[in-house]
Design a protein around this motif. Structure first.
Motif, PDB file in Angstrom:
ATOM      1  N   GLY A  99       0.782  -1.219   0.000  1.00 58.25           N
ATOM      2  CA  GLY A  99       0.000   0.000   0.000  1.00 58.25           C
ATOM      3  C   GLY A  99       0.818   1.275   0.000  1.00 58.25           C
ATOM      4  N   ARG A 100       2.114   1.188   0.288  1.00 60.01           N
ATOM      5  CA  ARG A 100       2.968   2.383   0.337  1.00 60.01           C
ATOM      6  C   ARG A 100       3.427   2.773  -1.059  1.00 60.01           C
ATOM      7  N   LYS A 101       3.663   4.052  -1.243  1.00 64.72           N
ATOM      8  CA  LYS A 101       4.217   4.569  -2.499  1.00 64.72           C
ATOM      9  C   LYS A 101       5.743   4.530  -2.416  1.00 64.72           C
ATOM     10  N   LEU A 102       6.375   4.224  -3.537  1.00 64.59           N
ATOM     11  CA  LEU A 102       7.821   4.250  -3.662  1.00 64.59           C
ATOM     12  C   LEU A 102       8.213   5.376  -4.613  1.00 64.59           C
ATOM     13  N   THR A 103       9.453   5.790  -4.547  1.00 66.85           N
ATOM     14  CA  THR A 103      10.043   6.633  -5.571  1.00 66.85           C
ATOM     15  C   THR A 103      11.160   5.809  -6.184  1.00 66.85           C
ATOM     16  N   VAL A 104      11.066   5.562  -7.495  1.00 66.93           N
ATOM     17  CA  VAL A 104      12.025   4.702  -8.181  1.00 66.93           C
ATOM     18  C   VAL A 104      12.672   5.503  -9.313  1.00 66.93           C
ATOM     19  N   ASP A 105      13.989   5.654  -9.248  1.00 64.64           N
ATOM     20  CA  ASP A 105      14.739   6.295 -10.323  1.00 64.64           C
ATOM     21  C   ASP A 105      15.243   5.202 -11.256  1.00 64.64           C
ATOM     22  N   ILE A 106      14.959   5.368 -12.537  1.00 65.51           N
ATOM     23  CA  ILE A 106      15.305   4.384 -13.557  1.00 65.51           C
ATOM     24  C   ILE A 106      16.280   5.013 -14.547  1.00 65.51           C
ATOM     25  N   VAL A 107      17.307   4.251 -14.930  1.00 70.68           N
ATOM     26  CA  VAL A 107      18.192   4.641 -16.014  1.00 70.68           C
ATOM     27  C   VAL A 107      18.155   3.509 -17.035  1.00 70.68           C
ATOM     28  N   LYS A 108      17.640   3.819 -18.219  1.00 68.99           N
ATOM     29  CA  LYS A 108      17.515   2.816 -19.280  1.00 68.99           C
ATOM     30  C   LYS A 108      18.833   2.677 -20.030  1.00 68.99           C
ATOM     31  N   PRO A 109      19.061   1.526 -20.657  1.00 71.29           N
ATOM     32  CA  PRO A 109      20.302   1.330 -21.412  1.00 71.29           C
ATOM     33  C   PRO A 109      20.501   2.351 -22.533  1.00 71.29           C
ATOM     34  N   ASN A 110      19.424   2.967 -23.009  1.00 77.03           N
ATOM     35  CA  ASN A 110      19.568   3.984 -24.053  1.00 77.03           C
ATOM     36  C   ASN A 110      19.950   5.348 -23.484  1.00 77.03           C
ATOM     37  N   GLY A 111      20.185   5.426 -22.166  1.00 75.47           N
ATOM     38  CA  GLY A 111      20.617   6.660 -21.530  1.00 75.47           C
ATOM     39  C   GLY A 111      19.491   7.517 -20.970  1.00 75.47           C
ATOM     40  N   LYS A 112      18.248   7.222 -21.333  1.00 72.49           N
ATOM     41  CA  LYS A 112      17.126   7.996 -20.810  1.00 72.49           C
ATOM     42  C   LYS A 112      16.868   7.610 -19.365  1.00 72.49           C
ATOM     43  N   SER A 113      16.446   8.590 -18.584  1.00 74.79           N
ATOM     44  CA  SER A 113      16.133   8.313 -17.188  1.00 74.79           C
ATOM     45  C   SER A 113      14.768   8.896 -16.857  1.00 74.79           C
ATOM     46  N   LEU A 114      14.154   8.331 -15.839  1.00 74.27           N
ATOM     47  CA  LEU A 114      12.868   8.817 -15.378  1.00 74.27           C
ATOM     48  C   LEU A 114      12.672   8.407 -13.935  1.00 74.27           C
ATOM     49  N   THR A 115      11.750   9.072 -13.285  1.00 76.90           N
ATOM     50  CA  THR A 115      11.370   8.739 -11.917  1.00 76.90           C
ATOM     51  C   THR A 115       9.905   8.343 -11.935  1.00 76.90           C
ATOM     52  N   ILE A 116       9.610   7.207 -11.325  1.00 74.56           N
ATOM     53  CA  ILE A 116       8.224   6.750 -11.206  1.00 74.56           C
ATOM     54  C   ILE A 116       7.864   6.663  -9.733  1.00 74.56           C
ATOM     55  N   ARG A 117       6.577   6.686  -9.459  1.00 76.43           N
ATOM     56  CA  ARG A 117       6.103   6.600  -8.074  1.00 76.43           C
ATOM     57  C   ARG A 117       5.033   5.501  -7.976  1.00 76.43           C
ATOM     58  N   PRO A 118       5.487   4.256  -8.038  1.00 78.74           N
ATOM     59  CA  PRO A 118       4.529   3.151  -7.971  1.00 78.74           C
ATOM     60  C   PRO A 118       4.076   2.866  -6.542  1.00 78.74           C
ATOM     61  N   ARG A 119       3.027   2.091  -6.457  1.00 70.51           N
ATOM     62  CA  ARG A 119       2.473   1.652  -5.169  1.00 70.51           C
ATOM     63  C   ARG A 119       2.853   0.194  -4.985  1.00 70.51           C
ATOM     64  N   VAL A 120       3.262  -0.161  -3.781  1.00 71.58           N
ATOM     65  CA  VAL A 120       3.617  -1.550  -3.471  1.00 71.58           C
ATOM     66  C   VAL A 120       2.334  -2.362  -3.348  1.00 71.58           C
ATOM     67  N   LEU A 121       2.220  -3.390  -4.178  1.00 63.64           N
ATOM     68  CA  LEU A 121       1.048  -4.272  -4.138  1.00 63.64           C
ATOM     69  C   LEU A 121       1.271  -5.489  -3.252  1.00 63.64           C
ATOM     70  N   GLU A 122       2.514  -5.973  -3.247  1.00 62.05           N
ATOM     71  CA  GLU A 122       2.778  -7.236  -2.551  1.00 62.05           C
ATOM     72  C   GLU A 122       4.227  -7.286  -2.096  1.00 62.05           C
ATOM     73  N   VAL A 123       4.423  -7.691  -0.869  1.00 55.28           N
ATOM     74  CA  VAL A 123       5.752  -8.001  -0.339  1.00 55.28           C
ATOM     75  C   VAL A 123       5.583  -9.302   0.424  1.00 55.28           C
ATOM     76  N   GLU A 124       5.982 -10.383  -0.204  1.00 52.91           N
ATOM     77  CA  GLU A 124       5.901 -11.690   0.441  1.00 52.91           C
ATOM     78  C   GLU A 124       7.332 -12.194   0.602  1.00 52.91           C
ATOM     79  N   GLU A 125       7.828 -12.147   1.838  1.00 51.10           N
ATOM     80  CA  GLU A 125       9.219 -12.499   2.111  1.00 51.10           C
ATOM     81  C   GLU A 125       9.608 -13.819   1.463  1.00 51.10           C
ATOM     82  N   HIS A 126      10.783 -13.793   0.842  1.00 47.41           N
ATOM     83  CA  HIS A 126      11.370 -14.975   0.198  1.00 47.41           C
ATOM     84  C   HIS A 126      10.524 -15.475  -0.977  1.00 47.41           C
ATOM     85  N   ARG A 127       9.590 -14.668  -1.459  1.00 48.73           N
ATOM     86  CA  ARG A 127       8.708 -15.092  -2.540  1.00 48.73           C
ATOM     87  C   ARG A 127       8.543 -14.049  -3.628  1.00 48.73           C
TER      88      ARG A 127
END
Length: 156
Positions: free
Chosen positions: A71-99
């Motif tokens: 349910g928490r929002k993340l801030t994720v910085d992405i750098v693509k192999p083509n050199g483009k970068s972006l920041t996304i703010r996805p929501r965590v749907l699932e965190v199942e330890e070791h899974r």
């Protein structure tokens, strides 16, 4: 020290052992990658869940900020192999330890992505990482597949 040894092995294995395929439809794109890692599922989970260490080893998701909690929002910085970068703010749907770790983001119906990391134990010393994303919506044709799938392979 153990974490660094695992990461070094992952990079070496990842260069030769990544499997990937992409499925395209009018309003849906699936990117599926997988790699077998010579480490226990517990060891792989420790690295995957330690988002603070991503800048040290992850060339695609170069920074993930916040808390891995459903349910928490993340801030994720992405750098693509083509050199483009972006920041996304996805929501965590699932965190199942070791899974699994799952996040999603984007406006439903227009351009939404669901990003998954699923761990599958092969044997006590080997874990398969399934690293996938499903994009859906009217504007999926604008996804930069030439940069996304290679980015996932590099991360694996």
């Amino acid at each position: 020290m153990l974490k660094m040894a695992i990461l070094s092995t992952v990079i070496i294995v990842g260069v030769a052992g990544v499997r990937a395929d992409t499925v395209k439809k009018a309003t849906r794109i699936e990117i599926n990658t997988a790699i077998d890692l010579p480490a226990s599922i517990d060891a792989v989970w420790l690295v995957l869940a330690d988002i603070e260490s991503y800048p040290q080893w992850n060339p695609y998701h170069v920074r993930v900020d916040r808390v891995l909690q459903r349910g928490r929002k993340l801030t994720v910085d992405i750098v693509k192999p083509n050199g483009k970068s972006l920041t996304i703010r996805p929501r965590v749907l699932e965190v199942e330890e070791h899974r699994s770790l799952v996040w999603d983001g984007g406006p439903a119906g227009l351009f939404r992505g669901e990003h998954r990391f699923d761990l599958e134990p092969i044997n006590p010393g080997c874990t398969r990482l399934h690293h996938t994303e499903v994009f859906s919506g009217l504007f999926v044709s604008y996804a930069e597949l030439d940069a996304i799938e290679p980015g996932y392979k590099r991360m694996n």
